[in-house]
Scaffold this motif. Structure first.
Motif, short mmCIF file in Angstrom:
data_model
loop_
_atom_site.label_atom_id
_atom_site.label_comp_id
_atom_site.label_asym_id
_atom_site.label_seq_id
_atom_site.Cartn_x
_atom_site.Cartn_y
_atom_site.Cartn_z
N ARG A 149 40.25 46.37 45.27
CA ARG A 149 38.79 46.42 45.45
C ARG A 149 38.35 45.04 45.43
O ARG A 149 38.59 44.31 44.47
CB ARG A 149 38.05 47.12 44.21
N TRP A 150 37.31 44.53 46.34
CA TRP A 150 36.78 43.51 46.19
C TRP A 150 35.20 43.77 46.56
O TRP A 150 34.90 44.14 47.88
CB TRP A 150 37.14 42.32 47.09
N ASN A 151 34.17 43.56 45.81
CA ASN A 151 32.78 43.91 46.11
C ASN A 151 31.94 43.06 45.46
O ASN A 151 32.23 42.16 44.74
CB ASN A 151 32.53 45.52 46.20
N ALA A 152 30.63 43.16 45.46
CA ALA A 152 29.61 42.59 44.98
C ALA A 152 29.58 42.56 43.50
O ALA A 152 28.83 41.80 42.63
CB ALA A 152 28.27 42.90 45.48
N ARG A 153 30.31 43.29 42.76
CA ARG A 153 30.53 43.61 41.48
C ARG A 153 31.69 43.12 40.76
O ARG A 153 32.05 43.14 39.47
CB ARG A 153 30.08 45.09 41.16
N GLY A 154 32.43 42.76 41.61
CA GLY A 154 33.75 42.17 40.96
C GLY A 154 35.06 42.54 41.83
O GLY A 154 34.93 43.02 43.15
N TRP A 155 36.16 42.38 41.03
CA TRP A 155 37.37 42.93 41.97
C TRP A 155 38.47 43.49 41.07
O TRP A 155 38.34 43.44 39.70
CB TRP A 155 37.85 41.80 42.61
N ASP A 156 39.27 44.31 41.54
CA ASP A 156 40.38 44.89 40.82
C ASP A 156 41.49 44.45 41.83
O ASP A 156 41.55 44.56 42.89
CB ASP A 156 40.33 46.44 40.61
N ALA A 157 42.57 43.86 41.17
CA ALA A 157 43.83 43.47 41.95
C ALA A 157 44.84 43.65 41.12
O ALA A 157 44.91 43.85 39.95
CB ALA A 157 43.57 41.80 42.49
N ARG A 158 46.14 43.55 42.02
CA ARG A 158 47.56 43.63 41.56
C ARG A 158 48.41 42.44 41.86
O ARG A 158 48.09 42.12 42.98
CB ARG A 158 48.32 44.87 41.77
N ALA A 168 47.68 42.91 36.22
CA ALA A 168 46.47 43.78 36.64
C ALA A 168 45.31 42.74 36.36
O ALA A 168 45.11 42.21 35.32
CB ALA A 168 46.19 44.96 35.96
N LEU A 169 44.82 42.40 37.55
CA LEU A 169 43.51 41.50 37.55
C LEU A 169 42.15 42.06 37.79
O LEU A 169 42.15 42.96 38.57
CB LEU A 169 43.85 40.26 38.44
N ALA A 170 41.02 41.51 36.93
CA ALA A 170 39.85 42.01 37.28
C ALA A 170 38.80 41.18 37.02
O ALA A 170 39.03 40.28 36.19
CB ALA A 170 39.74 43.57 36.22
N ALA A 171 37.82 41.16 37.83
CA ALA A 171 36.55 40.41 37.49
C ALA A 171 35.52 41.22 37.39
O ALA A 171 35.39 42.35 38.32
CB ALA A 171 36.32 39.23 38.15
N VAL B 231 48.40 52.72 34.78
CA VAL B 231 47.05 51.84 35.23
C VAL B 231 46.71 52.47 36.28
O VAL B 231 47.27 52.22 37.30
CB VAL B 231 47.49 50.42 35.13
N VAL B 232 45.43 52.94 36.51
CA VAL B 232 44.97 53.51 37.56
C VAL B 232 43.60 52.84 37.74
O VAL B 232 42.67 52.84 36.92
CB VAL B 232 44.85 54.95 37.40
N ASN B 233 43.41 52.54 39.00
CA ASN B 233 42.31 51.83 39.71
C ASN B 233 41.49 53.15 40.49
O ASN B 233 42.28 53.34 41.52
CB ASN B 233 42.46 50.58 40.34
N LEU B 234 40.44 53.21 40.34
CA LEU B 234 39.64 54.30 40.86
C LEU B 234 38.41 53.88 41.58
O LEU B 234 37.61 53.00 40.75
CB LEU B 234 39.50 55.35 39.97
N ARG B 235 37.96 54.57 42.52
CA ARG B 235 36.60 54.57 42.90
C ARG B 235 36.02 55.96 42.86
O ARG B 235 36.66 56.91 43.37
CB ARG B 235 36.48 54.24 44.34
N VAL B 236 35.00 56.03 41.99
CA VAL B 236 34.44 57.53 41.45
C VAL B 236 33.10 57.44 41.95
O VAL B 236 32.27 56.86 41.52
CB VAL B 236 34.69 57.96 40.38
N GLY B 237 32.77 58.01 43.17
CA GLY B 237 31.37 57.85 44.05
C GLY B 237 31.21 56.11 44.09
O GLY B 237 32.11 55.69 44.76
N GLN B 238 30.15 55.91 43.57
CA GLN B 238 29.96 54.20 43.59
C GLN B 238 30.39 53.63 42.32
O GLN B 238 30.01 52.53 42.30
CB GLN B 238 28.36 54.25 43.74
#
Lengths: 266, 355
Positions: A149-158, A168-171, B231-238
């Protein structure tokens, strides 16, 4: 006897990197200078490589760049002049002090978690570069990176390290939390946890090494990351060395560009 | 035991009963007494019942037929939960506490809802943190955070259970887990599914509380760490959600829940399960200012038992079973999709090695 070097900085760099404060906190080593200063502080926005080249052409013996943005710095790396990249967290003393504990636990069974809490409106790519520099300095460089994920609220990356450790990287962009980074390595038997505050503060980062025998808090050092970065540049110049920041930065930029391109293509 | 205390029957007498429920009931002797304990292993049933002066049996029906049993707590293996909840409802019990998950399929959950409505039996699921005074205090004070939070983080570093069980009680028997080949895609998927339905499920109701569009779930990635976890990355709705857990012998247990928005954020640090170490501590931050709630004197397990007593006595409104079904279906969807993602990733990694 300490060699005292003069420092000049652009207004942007001074604001972003609290350069005046750092220089004032090293009065035996550094002193404010003018256009012909020994050391130059630059802001890391667009054009910083050209500005650094120009400073070196004009006689600077060392350059410090505050929070550098992605750029092709290969030409700069070819110059025999030390360049320190003062990212958000790399030069916090806790980062350097944690490296041995992290490295000793870096293998294929390790999970590395790194997270940045940064103010709303932060430049995500610059935050990412600072985060990669943090992992590289404390543990090892990433060799692979992809974004969930990469959006205006940050990111999640591997990502992965050469050892096979997974990262696991996050901002998270928020004004609710203090700006900070956290880095943790967890293994089946032990763990290391590092928390790093904003570079402008002298509040210490914390390193906790944990095993079945207990948890140990390493020595806390009340020195801001900016002060350490300037101290490092002074040391490189007086020792006639160039440092390794640019080489690591080049690899990180390449990794980021590849991963961002994959996001754009998806 | 007095005539005014509520009689409890326990189905399944493993470590959760021994190290969680009995120590909690020992703090509430003015409210409950244990009447009968059932376990398929007669030695375990007798041993555990003997600790509290209760009768024992290996027969579910015998326990349910005991009229002194007013409240049934179901701590049996997951696959028996649904049928035992239904049977307890049919037996006319005053309230039921079922350990999570209370069913393994949506159809089972809907059957439970129908029977609970028909028999008017209040049911609670042992999602203990939803009864934790720290969580409940945060709920009262978080204002618009449900809508303002854009990022949810739920993280566990779980030491071996005996580290805490052995401070709570003296455990009679412990289940043994066979070693598994995690390079087998089905094994890896099973580990993830078991992790979500056995561990993550504790606080998925908390995650769901911050995800109004909880039926819109996308698993962005799922990783199986060593030696186990997820380790699960999810999108749940917004909402951007990460749910993670790692089993580790390291000395820093962690069980945290965070909901983070642009200008406000909640962090809850839960106390370890098993030990009577008080409630979670909740911190609500708004920039440089923090509000701290807790720790309070008791944990979520005691909270759920206190609520159960109120239900049995008719002094509290039963929970909406529909919400429990939503909690379950949310968990099942996360578990199914996460397991599928790991199965696929493991198979792809195996193919890469073969090539």
């Amino acid at each position: 006897m300490t060699t005292r070097l003069t420092v000049s900085a652009s207004s942007d760099a001074d604001t972003e990197g609290r350069i005046g404060q750092a220089v004032a906190a090293l009065p035996m080593s550094l002193h404010p200078g003018g256009k012909d200063a020994d050391l130059v502080g630059l802001a890391g926005g667009a054009g910083w490589v050209d500005a650094a080249m120009a400073a070196i052409e004009a006689g600077a013996r060392g350059v410090l760049v505050v929070d550098p943005s992605a750029a092709d710095a290969r030409a700069l790396a070819e110059r025999d002049v030390p360049v320190v990249l003062d990212g958000r967290w790399t030069y916090n003393p806790a980062v350097l002090d944690s490296a041995a504990a992290f490295s000793a636990r870096n293998d294929a069974e390790s999970l590395v978690e790194v997270r940045a809490d940064v103010p709303v409106g932060s430049d995500l790519e610059r935050v990412l570069l600072s985060q990669l520099a943090l992992v590289r300095t404390a543990v090892a460089p990433l060799v692979q990176l992809s974004f969930d994920r990469w959006n205006a609220r940050g990111w999640d990356a591997r990502g992965t390290l050469e050892s096979g450790a997974r990262v696991a990287l996050a901002a998270i962009l928020t004004d609710a939390l203090e700006p900070a980074a956290s880095l943790r390595i967890i293994k089946p038997t032990d763990a290391v946890r590092l928390t790093v505050p904003d570079p402008a503060t002298a509040r210490p980062g914390h390193v906790v090494v944990s095993s079945p025998e207990g948890a140990t808090l390493l020595v806390t050092k009340w020195e801001s990351a900016h002060r350490v970065a300037w101290r490092t540049l002074h040391g490189l110049v007086t020792a006639g060395a160039t440092g390794t920041d640019l080489a690591g930065f080049e690899r990180d930029v390449e990794l980021v560009r590849g991963a961002r391109a994959a996001v754009s293509a998806a | 035991m007095t005539a005014s205390t509520l009689g409890v029957g326990i189905l399944g007498a493993g470590p959760v009963t021994q190290a969680i429920h009995l120590p909690t009931l020992a703090r509430l002797t003015d409210v409950f007494h244990v009447v009968r304990v059932m376990d398929v292993d007669p030695a375990v049933a007798e041993s555990v019942a003997g600790r509290v002066g209760a009768a024992w049996t290996t027969d579910v029906d015998e326990l349910l037929a005991d009229e002194e049993v007013q409240i049934v707590v179901i701590c049996s293996p997951h696959q028996f939960h649904a049928e035992q909840v239904v049977a307890a409802c049919r037996a006319g019990k005053r309230a039921i506490l079922c350990e999570k998950p209370f069913a393994m399929t949506k159809a089972q959950a809907e059957e439970i809802a129908a029977v609970a409505a028909e028999t008017r039996t209040p049911i609670i699921v042992g999602a203990m943190h939803t009864f934790d005074p720290g969580w409940l205090a945060a709920k009262q004070h978080w204002g618009d955070l449900i809508t303002a939070a854009h990022t949810i983080r739920y993280s566990i570093v779980l030491p071996p259970n005996p580290r805490f069980e052995d401070f709570a009680t003296e455990v009679a028997t412990r289940p043994q887990w066979p070693a598994a080949d995690r390079n087998d895609p089905d094994v890896a998927a099973g580990m993830i599914y078991g992790g979500i339905m056995g561990l993550a499920i504790h606080d998925l109701p908390l995650v769901r509380a911050f995800c109004p569009d909880f039926t819109d779930v996308e698993v962005l990635s799922c990783t199986l760490p060593y030696p186990a976890g997820y380790v699960v990355n999810l999108r749940v709705g917004q909402k951007d959600v990460q749910v993670s857990a790692v089993n580790s012998h390291s000395w820093e247990p962690e069980w945290t829940f965070e909901a983070i928005g642009d200008s406000s954020a909640l962090r809850i640090d839960f106390s370890p399960s098993y030990v009577q170490a008080g409630s979670a501590t909740a911190v609500i931050r708004r920039g440089p200012e923090s509000e701290v709630y807790g720790p309070y004197a008791y944990n979520g397990y005691e909270g759920e038992w206190r609520f159960l007593a109120e239900l049995a006595r008719g002094t509290a409104e039963p929970l909406d079973v529909t919400e429990l079904i939503h909690d379950l279906t949310f968990a099942l969807e996360v578990a199914d999709k996460s397991a599928a993602a790991v199965r696929e990733a493991t198979a792809a990694a195996n193919e890469k090695v073969m090539a």
